[in-house]
Design a protein around this motif. Sequence first.
Motif, PDB file in Angstrom:
ATOM      1  N   PRO A  76       0.805  -1.233   0.000  1.00  0.00           N
ATOM      2  CA  PRO A  76       0.000   0.000   0.000  1.00  0.00           C
ATOM      3  C   PRO A  76       0.835   1.279   0.000  1.00  0.00           C
ATOM      4  O   PRO A  76       0.341   2.337  -0.365  1.00  0.00           O
ATOM      5  CB  PRO A  76      -0.812  -0.091   1.303  1.00  0.00           C
ATOM      6  CG  PRO A  76      -0.858  -1.535   1.608  1.00  0.00           C
ATOM      7  CD  PRO A  76       0.470  -2.089   1.149  1.00  0.00           C
ATOM      8  N   ASN A  77       2.096   1.211   0.388  1.00  0.00           N
ATOM      9  CA  ASN A  77       2.944   2.405   0.388  1.00  0.00           C
ATOM     10  C   ASN A  77       3.505   2.725  -0.988  1.00  0.00           C
ATOM     11  O   ASN A  77       3.819   3.871  -1.289  1.00  0.00           O
ATOM     12  CB  ASN A  77       4.104   2.242   1.373  1.00  0.00           C
ATOM     13  CG  ASN A  77       3.643   2.228   2.803  1.00  0.00           C
ATOM     14  OD1 ASN A  77       2.533   2.609   3.122  1.00  0.00           O
ATOM     15  ND2 ASN A  77       4.501   1.780   3.679  1.00  0.00           N
ATOM     16  N   ARG A  78       3.633   1.730  -1.828  1.00  0.00           N
ATOM     17  CA  ARG A  78       4.276   1.908  -3.126  1.00  0.00           C
ATOM     18  C   ARG A  78       3.579   2.952  -4.022  1.00  0.00           C
ATOM     19  O   ARG A  78       4.259   3.796  -4.601  1.00  0.00           O
ATOM     20  CB  ARG A  78       4.406   0.566  -3.848  1.00  0.00           C
ATOM     21  CG  ARG A  78       5.234   0.671  -5.114  1.00  0.00           C
ATOM     22  CD  ARG A  78       5.528  -0.680  -5.720  1.00  0.00           C
ATOM     23  NE  ARG A  78       6.557  -1.386  -4.987  1.00  0.00           N
ATOM     24  CZ  ARG A  78       7.863  -1.153  -5.080  1.00  0.00           C
ATOM     25  NH1 ARG A  78       8.295  -0.208  -5.886  1.00  0.00           N
ATOM     26  NH2 ARG A  78       8.731  -1.855  -4.397  1.00  0.00           N
ATOM     27  N   PRO A  79       2.246   2.953  -4.165  1.00  0.00           N
ATOM     28  CA  PRO A  79       1.628   3.934  -5.083  1.00  0.00           C
ATOM     29  C   PRO A  79       1.936   5.388  -4.741  1.00  0.00           C
ATOM     30  O   PRO A  79       2.227   6.179  -5.633  1.00  0.00           O
ATOM     31  CB  PRO A  79       0.128   3.640  -4.970  1.00  0.00           C
ATOM     32  CG  PRO A  79       0.054   2.224  -4.532  1.00  0.00           C
ATOM     33  CD  PRO A  79       1.241   2.021  -3.633  1.00  0.00           C
ATOM     34  N   ALA A  80       1.890   5.756  -3.468  1.00  0.00           N
ATOM     35  CA  ALA A  80       2.161   7.145  -3.092  1.00  0.00           C
ATOM     36  C   ALA A  80       3.602   7.516  -3.398  1.00  0.00           C
ATOM     37  O   ALA A  80       3.882   8.612  -3.894  1.00  0.00           O
ATOM     38  CB  ALA A  80       1.866   7.354  -1.608  1.00  0.00           C
ATOM     39  N   ILE A  81       4.525   6.612  -3.127  1.00  0.00           N
ATOM     40  CA  ILE A  81       5.932   6.890  -3.387  1.00  0.00           C
ATOM     41  C   ILE A  81       6.195   6.961  -4.882  1.00  0.00           C
ATOM     42  O   ILE A  81       6.894   7.851  -5.368  1.00  0.00           O
ATOM     43  CB  ILE A  81       6.830   5.842  -2.702  1.00  0.00           C
ATOM     44  CG1 ILE A  81       6.652   5.938  -1.174  1.00  0.00           C
ATOM     45  CG2 ILE A  81       8.283   6.029  -3.092  1.00  0.00           C
ATOM     46  CD1 ILE A  81       7.269   4.799  -0.406  1.00  0.00           C
ATOM     47  N   GLU A  82       5.618   6.043  -5.647  1.00  0.00           N
ATOM     48  CA  GLU A  82       5.803   6.079  -7.100  1.00  0.00           C
ATOM     49  C   GLU A  82       5.166   7.322  -7.711  1.00  0.00           C
ATOM     50  O   GLU A  82       5.715   7.897  -8.649  1.00  0.00           O
ATOM     51  CB  GLU A  82       5.260   4.796  -7.731  1.00  0.00           C
ATOM     52  CG  GLU A  82       6.162   3.608  -7.432  1.00  0.00           C
ATOM     53  CD  GLU A  82       5.644   2.292  -7.990  1.00  0.00           C
ATOM     54  OE1 GLU A  82       4.461   2.221  -8.396  1.00  0.00           O
ATOM     55  OE2 GLU A  82       6.430   1.334  -8.004  1.00  0.00           O
ATOM     56  N   ASP A  83       4.014   7.773  -7.182  1.00  0.00           N
ATOM     57  CA  ASP A  83       3.417   9.025  -7.647  1.00  0.00           C
ATOM     58  C   ASP A  83       4.371  10.182  -7.451  1.00  0.00           C
ATOM     59  O   ASP A  83       4.557  11.008  -8.327  1.00  0.00           O
ATOM     60  CB  ASP A  83       2.099   9.326  -6.900  1.00  0.00           C
ATOM     61  CG  ASP A  83       0.934   8.489  -7.363  1.00  0.00           C
ATOM     62  OD1 ASP A  83       1.059   7.778  -8.386  1.00  0.00           O
ATOM     63  OD2 ASP A  83      -0.105   8.525  -6.668  1.00  0.00           O
ATOM     64  N   TYR A  84       5.001  10.231  -6.277  1.00  0.00           N
ATOM     65  CA  TYR A  84       5.968  11.290  -5.994  1.00  0.00           C
ATOM     66  C   TYR A  84       7.133  11.238  -6.966  1.00  0.00           C
ATOM     67  O   TYR A  84       7.531  12.265  -7.527  1.00  0.00           O
ATOM     68  CB  TYR A  84       6.477  11.178  -4.554  1.00  0.00           C
ATOM     69  CG  TYR A  84       7.581  12.159  -4.259  1.00  0.00           C
ATOM     70  CD1 TYR A  84       7.270  13.478  -3.910  1.00  0.00           C
ATOM     71  CD2 TYR A  84       8.913  11.797  -4.374  1.00  0.00           C
ATOM     72  CE1 TYR A  84       8.278  14.397  -3.675  1.00  0.00           C
ATOM     73  CE2 TYR A  84       9.927  12.710  -4.135  1.00  0.00           C
ATOM     74  CZ  TYR A  84       9.610  14.001  -3.795  1.00  0.00           C
ATOM     75  OH  TYR A  84      10.608  14.907  -3.572  1.00  0.00           O
ATOM     76  N   ILE A  85       7.683  10.054  -7.174  1.00  0.00           N
ATOM     77  CA  ILE A  85       8.822   9.892  -8.087  1.00  0.00           C
ATOM     78  C   ILE A  85       8.435  10.355  -9.489  1.00  0.00           C
ATOM     79  O   ILE A  85       9.177  11.107 -10.126  1.00  0.00           O
ATOM     80  CB  ILE A  85       9.322   8.439  -8.102  1.00  0.00           C
ATOM     81  CG1 ILE A  85       9.957   8.081  -6.751  1.00  0.00           C
ATOM     82  CG2 ILE A  85      10.321   8.212  -9.240  1.00  0.00           C
ATOM     83  CD1 ILE A  85      10.228   6.595  -6.582  1.00  0.00           C
ATOM     84  N   ASN A  86       7.293   9.915  -9.977  1.00  0.00           N
ATOM     85  CA  ASN A  86       6.854  10.264 -11.333  1.00  0.00           C
ATOM     86  C   ASN A  86       6.598  11.773 -11.493  1.00  0.00           C
ATOM     87  O   ASN A  86       6.860  12.334 -12.548  1.00  0.00           O
ATOM     88  CB  ASN A  86       5.616   9.482 -11.722  1.00  0.00           C
ATOM     89  CG  ASN A  86       5.927   8.007 -11.942  1.00  0.00           C
ATOM     90  OD1 ASN A  86       7.041   7.642 -12.322  1.00  0.00           O
ATOM     91  ND2 ASN A  86       4.955   7.155 -11.669  1.00  0.00           N
ATOM     92  N   LYS A  87       6.104  12.424 -10.452  1.00  0.00           N
ATOM     93  CA  LYS A  87       5.826  13.860 -10.522  1.00  0.00           C
ATOM     94  C   LYS A  87       7.086  14.700 -10.366  1.00  0.00           C
ATOM     95  O   LYS A  87       7.077  15.880 -10.692  1.00  0.00           O
ATOM     96  CB  LYS A  87       4.818  14.251  -9.449  1.00  0.00           C
ATOM     97  CG  LYS A  87       3.420  13.733  -9.749  1.00  0.00           C
ATOM     98  CD  LYS A  87       2.464  14.081  -8.636  1.00  0.00           C
ATOM     99  CE  LYS A  87       1.101  13.479  -8.940  1.00  0.00           C
ATOM    100  NZ  LYS A  87       0.170  13.638  -7.823  1.00  0.00           N
ATOM    101  N   ASN A  88       8.158  14.119  -9.847  1.00  0.00           N
ATOM    102  CA  ASN A  88       9.363  14.880  -9.561  1.00  0.00           C
ATOM    103  C   ASN A  88      10.577  14.422 -10.351  1.00  0.00           C
ATOM    104  O   ASN A  88      11.704  14.692  -9.949  1.00  0.00           O
ATOM    105  CB  ASN A  88       9.657  14.848  -8.065  1.00  0.00           C
ATOM    106  CG  ASN A  88       8.614  15.598  -7.285  1.00  0.00           C
ATOM    107  OD1 ASN A  88       8.604  16.814  -7.282  1.00  0.00           O
ATOM    108  ND2 ASN A  88       7.697  14.873  -6.672  1.00  0.00           N
ATOM    109  N   LYS A  89      10.354  13.750 -11.464  1.00  0.00           N
ATOM    110  CA  LYS A  89      11.473  13.339 -12.319  1.00  0.00           C
ATOM    111  C   LYS A  89      12.158  14.576 -12.866  1.00  0.00           C
ATOM    112  O   LYS A  89      11.509  15.537 -13.257  1.00  0.00           O
ATOM    113  CB  LYS A  89      10.990  12.468 -13.472  1.00  0.00           C
ATOM    114  CG  LYS A  89      10.592  11.088 -13.039  1.00  0.00           C
ATOM    115  CD  LYS A  89      10.178  10.262 -14.235  1.00  0.00           C
ATOM    116  CE  LYS A  89       9.796   8.855 -13.783  1.00  0.00           C
ATOM    117  NZ  LYS A  89       9.318   8.043 -14.894  1.00  0.00           N
ATOM    118  N   THR A  90      13.486  14.538 -12.878  1.00  0.00           N
ATOM    119  CA  THR A  90      14.207  15.712 -13.400  1.00  0.00           C
ATOM    120  C   THR A  90      14.817  15.406 -14.739  1.00  0.00           C
ATOM    121  O   THR A  90      14.991  14.320 -15.151  1.00  0.00           O
ATOM    122  CB  THR A  90      15.320  16.129 -12.428  1.00  0.00           C
ATOM    123  OG1 THR A  90      16.177  15.024 -12.177  1.00  0.00           O
ATOM    124  CG2 THR A  90      14.729  16.669 -11.163  1.00  0.00           C
TER     125      THR A  90
END
Length: 69
Positions: A55-69
């Motif tokens: 259940p923690n993975r979606p929130a973390i992956e959302d963050y990663i995807n929104k903050n890709k540089t």
Amino acid sequence: MKKCSILTPNGDKVSNVDIVYICHEYTGELKMQASEVSQLKFIDICDLPEDIFPPNRPAIEDYINKNKT
């Protein structure tokens, strides 16, 4: 904050509300509650373990995807 439900291996439905923090600076000492966890440490956001709590993975992956540089 992201809410999701999962089924445990014994078939129980578990609903979680996860609040995930991204930490850039930290002072102090991590203190582990041995009855709750077997390991306590900071990890790099790009090195998430494969066995992270599902259940923690979606929130973390959302963050990663929104903050890709």
